[in-house]
Design an enzyme around this catalytic site. Structure first.
Site, PDB file in Angstrom:
ATOM      1  N   ASP A  80     -41.415 -77.650  51.001  1.00  0.00           N
ATOM      2  CA  ASP A  80     -42.257 -76.469  50.884  1.00  0.00           C
ATOM      3  C   ASP A  80     -42.870 -76.073  52.225  1.00  0.00           C
ATOM      4  O   ASP A  80     -43.097 -74.885  52.475  1.00  0.00           O
ATOM      5  CB  ASP A  80     -43.366 -76.717  49.855  1.00  0.00           C
ATOM      6  CG  ASP A  80     -42.848 -76.633  48.423  1.00  0.00           C
ATOM      7  OD1 ASP A  80     -41.710 -76.167  48.231  1.00  0.00           O
ATOM      8  OD2 ASP A  80     -43.575 -77.037  47.499  1.00  0.00           O
ATOM      9  N   GLY A  81     -43.130 -77.053  53.109  1.00  0.00           N
ATOM     10  CA  GLY A  81     -43.682 -76.721  54.423  1.00  0.00           C
ATOM     11  C   GLY A  81     -42.735 -75.852  55.229  1.00  0.00           C
ATOM     12  O   GLY A  81     -43.147 -74.876  55.866  1.00  0.00           O
ATOM     13  N   ASP A 154     -52.479 -70.794  50.745  1.00  0.00           N
ATOM     14  CA  ASP A 154     -53.933 -70.800  50.695  1.00  0.00           C
ATOM     15  C   ASP A 154     -54.564 -70.584  52.058  1.00  0.00           C
ATOM     16  O   ASP A 154     -53.948 -70.789  53.105  1.00  0.00           O
ATOM     17  CB  ASP A 154     -54.456 -72.119  50.101  1.00  0.00           C
ATOM     18  CG  ASP A 154     -53.778 -73.355  50.676  1.00  0.00           C
ATOM     19  OD1 ASP A 154     -53.506 -73.373  51.888  1.00  0.00           O
ATOM     20  OD2 ASP A 154     -53.505 -74.290  49.922  1.00  0.00           O
ATOM     21  N   ARG A 181     -72.774 -75.825  49.336  1.00  0.00           N
ATOM     22  CA  ARG A 181     -72.664 -76.956  50.258  1.00  0.00           C
ATOM     23  C   ARG A 181     -71.534 -77.835  49.751  1.00  0.00           C
ATOM     24  O   ARG A 181     -71.540 -78.265  48.596  1.00  0.00           O
ATOM     25  CB  ARG A 181     -73.967 -77.747  50.346  1.00  0.00           C
ATOM     26  CG  ARG A 181     -75.131 -76.967  50.935  1.00  0.00           C
ATOM     27  CD  ARG A 181     -76.355 -77.855  51.114  1.00  0.00           C
ATOM     28  NE  ARG A 181     -76.163 -78.825  52.192  1.00  0.00           N
ATOM     29  CZ  ARG A 181     -76.317 -80.141  52.070  1.00  0.00           C
ATOM     30  NH1 ARG A 181     -76.643 -80.675  50.895  1.00  0.00           N
ATOM     31  NH2 ARG A 181     -76.143 -80.943  53.103  1.00  0.00           N
ATOM     32  N   THR A 194     -50.564 -74.903  43.035  1.00  0.00           N
ATOM     33  CA  THR A 194     -49.988 -76.232  42.833  1.00  0.00           C
ATOM     34  C   THR A 194     -49.992 -77.059  44.120  1.00  0.00           C
ATOM     35  O   THR A 194     -49.347 -78.100  44.188  1.00  0.00           O
ATOM     36  CB  THR A 194     -48.541 -76.122  42.310  1.00  0.00           C
ATOM     37  OG1 THR A 194     -47.789 -75.257  43.164  1.00  0.00           O
ATOM     38  CG2 THR A 194     -48.527 -75.577  40.891  1.00  0.00           C
ATOM     39  N   TYR A 196     -52.868 -77.709  47.646  1.00  0.00           N
ATOM     40  CA  TYR A 196     -54.169 -78.339  47.904  1.00  0.00           C
ATOM     41  C   TYR A 196     -55.165 -78.029  46.787  1.00  0.00           C
ATOM     42  O   TYR A 196     -55.968 -78.886  46.394  1.00  0.00           O
ATOM     43  CB  TYR A 196     -54.691 -77.829  49.246  1.00  0.00           C
ATOM     44  CG  TYR A 196     -55.889 -78.563  49.816  1.00  0.00           C
ATOM     45  CD1 TYR A 196     -56.332 -79.768  49.284  1.00  0.00           C
ATOM     46  CD2 TYR A 196     -56.561 -78.040  50.912  1.00  0.00           C
ATOM     47  CE1 TYR A 196     -57.427 -80.422  49.828  1.00  0.00           C
ATOM     48  CE2 TYR A 196     -57.656 -78.692  51.466  1.00  0.00           C
ATOM     49  CZ  TYR A 196     -58.090 -79.877  50.917  1.00  0.00           C
ATOM     50  OH  TYR A 196     -59.178 -80.520  51.452  1.00  0.00           O
ATOM     51  N   ALA A 197     -55.106 -76.830  46.231  1.00  0.00           N
ATOM     52  CA  ALA A 197     -56.034 -76.459  45.158  1.00  0.00           C
ATOM     53  C   ALA A 197     -55.888 -77.378  43.955  1.00  0.00           C
ATOM     54  O   ALA A 197     -56.880 -77.747  43.313  1.00  0.00           O
ATOM     55  CB  ALA A 197     -55.805 -75.003  44.751  1.00  0.00           C
ATOM     56  N   SER A 199     -54.869 -80.522  43.960  1.00  0.00           N
ATOM     57  CA  SER A 199     -55.401 -81.848  44.277  1.00  0.00           C
ATOM     58  C   SER A 199     -56.922 -81.855  44.301  1.00  0.00           C
ATOM     59  O   SER A 199     -57.542 -82.920  44.261  1.00  0.00           O
ATOM     60  CB  SER A 199     -54.852 -82.331  45.624  1.00  0.00           C
ATOM     61  OG  SER A 199     -55.363 -81.558  46.688  1.00  0.00           O
ATOM     62  N   ALA A 218     -65.012 -80.998  46.998  1.00  0.00           N
ATOM     63  CA  ALA A 218     -66.115 -81.964  46.901  1.00  0.00           C
ATOM     64  C   ALA A 218     -67.476 -81.278  47.032  1.00  0.00           C
ATOM     65  O   ALA A 218     -68.240 -81.576  47.956  1.00  0.00           O
ATOM     66  CB  ALA A 218     -65.952 -83.052  47.959  1.00  0.00           C
TER      67      ALA A 218
END
Length: 307
Positions: A80-81, A154, A181, A194, A196-197, A199, A218
């Site tokens: 995908d990269g 993204d 924050r 599907t 980074y979002a 994960s 986080a």
């Protein structure tokens, strides 16, 4: 330039082949794909960086810009990269892309390396076409735009590796949404939902859904949850605190940010066309890549349950 038209009478085409030249075994795979293209009566050309896999490539070598103006389709061999990088470059030319998986996960490079025989059928117009939308992000420092970039997956605003939380103000269509924050914020397309979002506990958006998802990384407050917005929205993220903050685009390029900088994100006027073999199923891709097919087992299209 539109996707390959269904073949009524044969018309020779120029088909570009693109891959990550450093990958192990890439030369043999590229040669096999070029042979399929040539056997179908079309002209195979190879992208100039990809050509480094050969001492003397036996096909014409073209830059990405030349491919954009001359090719009717591009076959991308990699993960995908690799697809993300070339998709952004070819977006202005509207060249449709066919993905052959020579990487690990491969949500966008959906054709397995041992099933490249389907290319022969696709090159006669037997395929399914899918449009994927891009984001465009602009970084503003005061009244000056210091960066502009496209993203297929993204746009991510995040803190430095060893710094504390970043403080952000988020506005949508000129209206204040929240201050946050966190370790950062992901603004993802359905394609990027599907990546980074996902994960970071974001939802999966079907590619045909006209939306964009914001996923906190986080967050300090557990009430900061992912939210899906219309893809007509303009999202502004202002940096109000934190150190070593940056914004990256598809995890492949980035820009350092200062307090007061504003990252403005909206749907780009350009899109990408992916071509898939006949019978392609997005849900089959999810089952395979996310291992949804491990349990329960499926027989004759019906789930079976063990006790």
């Amino acid at each position: 330039m539109s996707p390959i038209p269904p073949a009524r009478s044969f018309t020779p085409m120029t088909i570009a082949i693109i891959g990550k030249y450093q990958a192990e075994g890439i030369a043999d795979a590229l040669a096999a794909i070029a042979a399929i293209v040539s056997a179908a009566g079309h002209t195979a050309v190879i992208e100039e960086e990809t050509a480094k896999a050969f001492e003397q490539p036996p096909w014409p070598v073209m830059s990405v810009t030349q491919i954009g103006t001359a090719a009717q389709a591009a076959i991308v061999l990699g993960g995908d990269g690799t697809m993300l990088g070339i998709a952004r470059q070819l977006a202005p030319f509207k060249v449709p892309l066919i993905g052959i998986n020579h990487g690990r996960l491969g949500f966008m490079t959906d054709i397995a390396l041992d099933k490249t025989h389907v290319l022969a059928e696709m090159l006669t117009g037997q395929y399914e076409s899918e449009e994927r939308h891009l984001l465009i992000a602009r970084v503003w420092r005061g009244e000056s735009m210091i960066c502009e970039a496209l993203a297929l997956n993204d746009v991510v605003v995040s803190r430095g590796a060893v710094s504390g939380m970043v403080e952000l103000r988020v506005d949508v269509d000129g209206r204040f949404m929240y201050s946050q924050r966190s370790d950062g914020l992901i603004i993802a397309t359905p394609t990027g939902s599907t990546a980074y979002a996902l994960s970071s506990a974001g939802p999966i958006l079907h590619p045909r859904l006209p939306g964009v998802v914001l996923v906190p990384i986080a967050p300090h407050s557990l009430s900061n949850r992912p939210i899906v917005l219309p893809d007509t929205s303009r999202i502004d993220i202002t940096i109000t605190g934190g150190r070593e903050v940056s914004v990256n685009f598809d995890m492949q390029s980035f820009t350092a940010l200062q307090h007061g900088d504003r990252v403005s994100v909206e749907r780009a006027p350009r899109s990408i066309h992916f071509l898939h073999p006949v019978g392609y199923s997005y849900f089959a891709t999810l089952r395979e890549k996310l291992r949804w097919n491990e349990y329960p087992a499926v027989r004759d299209g019906k789930p079976t349950h063990s006790h």
